[in-house]
Design a protein around this motif. Structure first.
Motif, PDB file in Angstrom:
ATOM      1  N   VAL A  78      31.502  69.790  69.459  1.00 34.80           N
ATOM      2  CA  VAL A  78      30.940  69.282  68.549  1.00 34.80           C
ATOM      3  C   VAL A  78      31.905  68.784  67.108  1.00 34.80           C
ATOM      4  CG1 VAL A  78      29.914  70.293  65.954  1.00 34.80           C
ATOM      5  CG2 VAL A  78      29.013  71.721  68.022  1.00 34.80           C
ATOM      6  N   TYR A  79      32.761  69.757  67.318  1.00 33.84           N
ATOM      7  CA  TYR A  79      33.920  69.024  66.188  1.00 33.84           C
ATOM      8  C   TYR A  79      35.820  68.878  67.237  1.00 33.84           C
ATOM      9  CZ  TYR A  79      31.256  70.470  62.581  1.00 33.84           C
ATOM     10  OH  TYR A  79      30.570  70.847  61.844  1.00 33.84           O
ATOM     11  N   THR A  80      36.158  69.974  67.274  1.00 36.70           N
ATOM     12  CA  THR A  80      37.833  69.719  67.815  1.00 36.70           C
ATOM     13  C   THR A  80      37.565  68.599  69.521  1.00 36.70           C
ATOM     14  OG1 THR A  80      37.361  71.614  68.954  1.00 36.70           O
ATOM     15  CG2 THR A  80      38.683  71.480  67.235  1.00 36.70           C
ATOM     16  N   ALA A  98      34.001  65.244  55.953  1.00 36.00           N
ATOM     17  CA  ALA A  98      36.006  65.095  55.750  1.00 36.00           C
ATOM     18  C   ALA A  98      36.759  65.675  53.924  1.00 36.00           C
ATOM     19  CB  ALA A  98      35.838  63.411  55.507  1.00 36.00           C
ATOM     20  N   CYS A  99      35.941  67.079  53.718  1.00 34.61           N
ATOM     21  CA  CYS A  99      37.038  67.819  52.376  1.00 34.61           C
ATOM     22  C   CYS A  99      37.847  68.440  53.537  1.00 34.61           C
ATOM     23  CB  CYS A  99      35.924  68.674  52.661  1.00 34.61           C
ATOM     24  SG  CYS A  99      36.705  69.732  51.307  1.00 34.61           S
ATOM     25  N   THR A 100      37.813  68.784  54.979  1.00 31.34           N
ATOM     26  CA  THR A 100      38.737  69.032  55.326  1.00 31.34           C
ATOM     27  C   THR A 100      40.397  68.114  54.661  1.00 31.34           C
ATOM     28  OG1 THR A 100      38.059  71.236  56.464  1.00 31.34           O
ATOM     29  CG2 THR A 100      40.045  69.934  57.237  1.00 31.34           C
ATOM     30  N   LEU A 101      39.405  67.265  55.834  1.00 33.68           N
ATOM     31  CA  LEU A 101      40.784  65.953  55.975  1.00 33.68           C
ATOM     32  C   LEU A 101      41.150  65.328  54.071  1.00 33.68           C
ATOM     33  CD1 LEU A 101      41.939  63.142  57.444  1.00 33.68           C
ATOM     34  CD2 LEU A 101      40.033  61.903  56.808  1.00 33.68           C
ATOM     35  N   THR A 121      42.592  65.167  62.574  1.00 41.52           N
ATOM     36  CA  THR A 121      41.043  66.102  61.805  1.00 41.52           C
ATOM     37  C   THR A 121      39.951  65.901  62.563  1.00 41.52           C
ATOM     38  OG1 THR A 121      40.590  68.272  60.501  1.00 41.52           O
ATOM     39  CG2 THR A 121      41.114  66.148  59.631  1.00 41.52           C
ATOM     40  N   ALA A 122      39.404  67.127  62.504  1.00 38.04           N
ATOM     41  CA  ALA A 122      37.689  66.660  62.453  1.00 38.04           C
ATOM     42  C   ALA A 122      37.002  66.372  61.774  1.00 38.04           C
ATOM     43  CB  ALA A 122      37.028  67.423  63.872  1.00 38.04           C
ATOM     44  N   CYS A 123      36.009  65.867  61.338  1.00 40.86           N
ATOM     45  CA  CYS A 123      35.658  65.853  59.804  1.00 40.86           C
ATOM     46  C   CYS A 123      33.925  65.866  60.337  1.00 40.86           C
ATOM     47  CB  CYS A 123      35.924  63.800  59.560  1.00 40.86           C
ATOM     48  SG  CYS A 123      37.080  63.880  58.780  1.00 40.86           S
ATOM     49  N   GLY A 124      33.264  66.893  59.511  1.00 37.59           N
ATOM     50  CA  GLY A 124      31.949  66.831  59.677  1.00 37.59           C
ATOM     51  C   GLY A 124      31.416  66.436  57.830  1.00 37.59           C
ATOM     52  N   HIS A 138      43.569  71.979  65.223  1.00 41.00           N
ATOM     53  CA  HIS A 138      42.317  72.793  65.919  1.00 41.00           C
ATOM     54  C   HIS A 138      41.974  73.884  64.563  1.00 41.00           C
ATOM     55  CE1 HIS A 138      39.558  74.484  68.041  1.00 41.00           C
ATOM     56  NE2 HIS A 138      40.737  74.461  69.312  1.00 41.00           N
ATOM     57  N   THR A 139      40.853  72.990  64.493  1.00 44.25           N
ATOM     58  CA  THR A 139      39.791  73.403  63.013  1.00 44.25           C
ATOM     59  C   THR A 139      38.855  74.882  63.069  1.00 44.25           C
ATOM     60  OG1 THR A 139      38.430  71.870  63.337  1.00 44.25           O
ATOM     61  CG2 THR A 139      40.082  71.278  61.727  1.00 44.25           C
ATOM     62  N   GLY A 140      39.015  74.891  65.098  1.00 46.88           N
ATOM     63  CA  GLY A 140      38.588  76.460  64.894  1.00 46.88           C
ATOM     64  C   GLY A 140      36.905  76.265  65.422  1.00 46.88           C
ATOM     65  N   GLY A 141      36.037  77.035  65.535  1.00 51.88           N
ATOM     66  CA  GLY A 141      34.476  76.773  65.918  1.00 51.88           C
ATOM     67  C   GLY A 141      34.753  76.947  67.675  1.00 51.88           C
ATOM     68  N   ARG A 159      40.659  78.496  55.206  1.00 48.89           N
ATOM     69  CA  ARG A 159      41.400  78.150  54.695  1.00 48.89           C
ATOM     70  C   ARG A 159      39.996  77.960  53.064  1.00 48.89           C
ATOM     71  NH1 ARG A 159      46.259  77.393  56.089  1.00 48.89           N
ATOM     72  NH2 ARG A 159      46.468  76.976  58.370  1.00 48.89           N
ATOM     73  N   LYS A 160      39.518  77.070  53.348  1.00 45.79           N
ATOM     74  CA  LYS A 160      38.410  76.830  52.553  1.00 45.79           C
ATOM     75  C   LYS A 160      37.696  77.779  51.530  1.00 45.79           C
ATOM     76  CE  LYS A 160      36.300  72.271  54.706  1.00 45.79           C
ATOM     77  NZ  LYS A 160      34.994  72.366  55.149  1.00 45.79           N
ATOM     78  N   LEU A 161      38.035  79.354  52.251  1.00 42.18           N
ATOM     79  CA  LEU A 161      36.634  80.566  51.612  1.00 42.18           C
ATOM     80  C   LEU A 161      38.511  81.104  50.485  1.00 42.18           C
ATOM     81  CD1 LEU A 161      34.873  81.871  54.017  1.00 42.18           C
ATOM     82  CD2 LEU A 161      34.231  81.605  52.238  1.00 42.18           C
ATOM     83  N   SER A 182      25.841  76.925  62.013  1.00 45.07           N
ATOM     84  CA  SER A 182      27.430  76.833  60.722  1.00 45.07           C
ATOM     85  C   SER A 182      28.297  78.017  61.627  1.00 45.07           C
ATOM     86  CB  SER A 182      26.335  77.577  59.616  1.00 45.07           C
ATOM     87  OG  SER A 182      26.644  77.285  58.588  1.00 45.07           O
ATOM     88  N   ASN A 183      29.382  76.829  61.331  1.00 43.40           N
ATOM     89  CA  ASN A 183      30.652  77.306  61.357  1.00 43.40           C
ATOM     90  C   ASN A 183      31.009  78.640  59.864  1.00 43.40           C
ATOM     91  OD1 ASN A 183      30.660  77.257  64.244  1.00 43.40           O
ATOM     92  ND2 ASN A 183      32.392  75.451  63.751  1.00 43.40           N
ATOM     93  N   HIS A 184      30.477  78.249  59.055  1.00 43.17           N
ATOM     94  CA  HIS A 184      30.504  78.073  58.030  1.00 43.17           C
ATOM     95  C   HIS A 184      29.969  79.119  56.661  1.00 43.17           C
ATOM     96  CE1 HIS A 184      30.913  78.335  53.447  1.00 43.17           C
ATOM     97  NE2 HIS A 184      29.206  78.301  53.394  1.00 43.17           N
TER      98      HIS A 184
HETATM   99  C1  LIG Z   1      33.181  72.994  59.677  1.00 44.28           C
HETATM  100  C2  LIG Z   1      33.975  72.130  60.552  1.00 44.28           C
HETATM  101  C3  LIG Z   1      34.712  71.069  60.397  1.00 44.28           C
HETATM  102  C4  LIG Z   1      34.538  70.233  59.701  1.00 44.28           C
HETATM  103  O1  LIG Z   1      35.113  70.473  57.984  1.00 44.28           O
HETATM  104  P1  LIG Z   1      34.914  69.199  57.056  1.00 44.28           P
HETATM  105  O2  LIG Z   1      35.866  70.003  56.112  1.00 44.28           O
HETATM  106  O3  LIG Z   1      33.298  69.163  56.864  1.00 44.28           O
HETATM  107  O4  LIG Z   1      35.171  67.569  57.594  1.00 44.28           O
HETATM  108  C5  LIG Z   1      35.588  70.502  61.348  1.00 44.28           C
HETATM  109  N1  LIG Z   1      35.839  71.825  62.508  1.00 44.28           N
HETATM  110  C6  LIG Z   1      34.975  73.162  62.418  1.00 44.28           C
HETATM  111  C7  LIG Z   1      35.283  73.358  64.086  1.00 44.28           C
HETATM  112  C8  LIG Z   1      34.387  73.088  61.509  1.00 44.28           C
HETATM  113  O5  LIG Z   1      33.979  74.079  61.590  1.00 44.28           O
END
Ligand SMILES: *Cc1c(COP(=O)(O)O)cnc(C)c1O
Length: 289
Positions: free
Chosen positions: A254-256, A172-175, A167-170, A282-285, A41-43, A66-68
């Protein structure tokens, strides 16, 4: 192939039944096997912008897991860009790390820089790509206004409305993107973020940069980091193991994993009103390398 819209499926546990909560999962982990979740979504608009500027080389940075970085390598390959990943840390044997191995397979060039050099991202980009007119810089995590705009689009895909979206926040751009989507669609949904790193109170400040409206109706939970970013606890690992055994989708530490753990804890503490409809993103990973 990119699979959108991602499905929404019920999430039923003993606790959701006991407390009378209707919970659902937005399965962004199914968008693509390696361009997972929020990273696609970010890309999306970021890549559109690069195309519009006639730049065909995506340059980004991140850690070795990095997932990114992984998402960018695959997305570049799929959408006709070349790519470079600037990786934090000493030179690694890329064949020993599944993420970097897959990035290389997708044609991504890897540049390893030490932690000091890594801090000055603008200087790094200038040093390596200052004269490359094809190079398009994407910040860590894919974070930007365009990244946030792509996340906000998730809200338009939802079949129903919810009282809360988690949502999970690394960073918080997604939030922030979710909050923007909620306000753009005039919903009364509360956005709840679960910080995956320690002492993350700064996230509320940082995400404000991306917010279109005020920060009402946002809650950031900072007590579920389990010893910090990419760190864990026995309770968390046990919870994830039990979840992955019981449910038909997987979560990771790590996240979910922290997201679902936090949701279940808040539920058990009685902090989620009975009758609430809650959507967990579920943001993936989760990768099947
Ligand atoms: C990168 C990532 C996040 C964190 O997203 P932010 O926008 O940095 O908060 C959450 N979940 C997964 C699976 C990610 O890869």
């Amino acid at each position: 192939m990119i699979q959108l819209p991602s499905p929404v499926t019920p999430y039923i546990t003993e606790a959701t039944l006991k407390f009378g909560i209707q919970a659902f999962v937005k399965r962004d982990d199914l968008i693509h096997p390696f361009i997972s979740g929020n990273k696609y979504r970010k890309l999306k608009y970021t890549m559109e912008n690069a195309k519009a500027l006639e730049k065909n080389h995506l340059v980004t940075l991140g850690g070795a897991y990095s997932n990114h970085i992984l998402a960018t390598a695959y997305a570049a390959n799929l959408f006709g860009f070349t790519s470079t990943g600037i990786i934090r840390g000493e030179e690694l044997d890329a064949t020993q790390n599944a993420v970097l191995r897959h990035c290389t397979k997708m044609g991504m060039q890897l540049i390893f820089v030490d932690r000091t050099a890594y801090r000055d991202k603008a200087a790094l980009f200038a040093q390596y790509f200052g004269t490359d007119t094809n190079a398009y810089f994407i910040d860590e995590g894919g974070n930007s206004d365009l990244g946030c705009k792509g996340v906000a689009e998730m809200i338009t895909e939802l079949p129903e409305t919810y009282d809360q979206i988690w949502t999970a926040c690394g960073t918080a751009c997604t939030l922030a993107g979710i909050c923007n989507g909620i306000s753009a669609n005039n919903l009364h949904t509360k956005a709840v973020g679960v910080a995956v790193l320690k002492n993350a109170e700064w996230m509320m400040e940082d995400m404000a940069e991306y917010l279109i409206n005020s920060r009402e109706n946002i809650q950031l939970l900072t007590q579920y980091a389990h010893n910090g970013y990419a760190k864990s606890s026995n309770e968390l690992l046990e919870f994830i193991e039990n979840h992955n055994f019981t449910h038909n989708f997987k979560i990771e530490p790590v996240y979910t994993g922290k997201l679902f753990y936090a949701f279940n804890q808040e539920l058990l503490k009685g902090n989620i009103p009975s009758g609430s409809r809650v959507l967990l993103v579920h943001t993936g990973g989760v990768f099947d390398f």
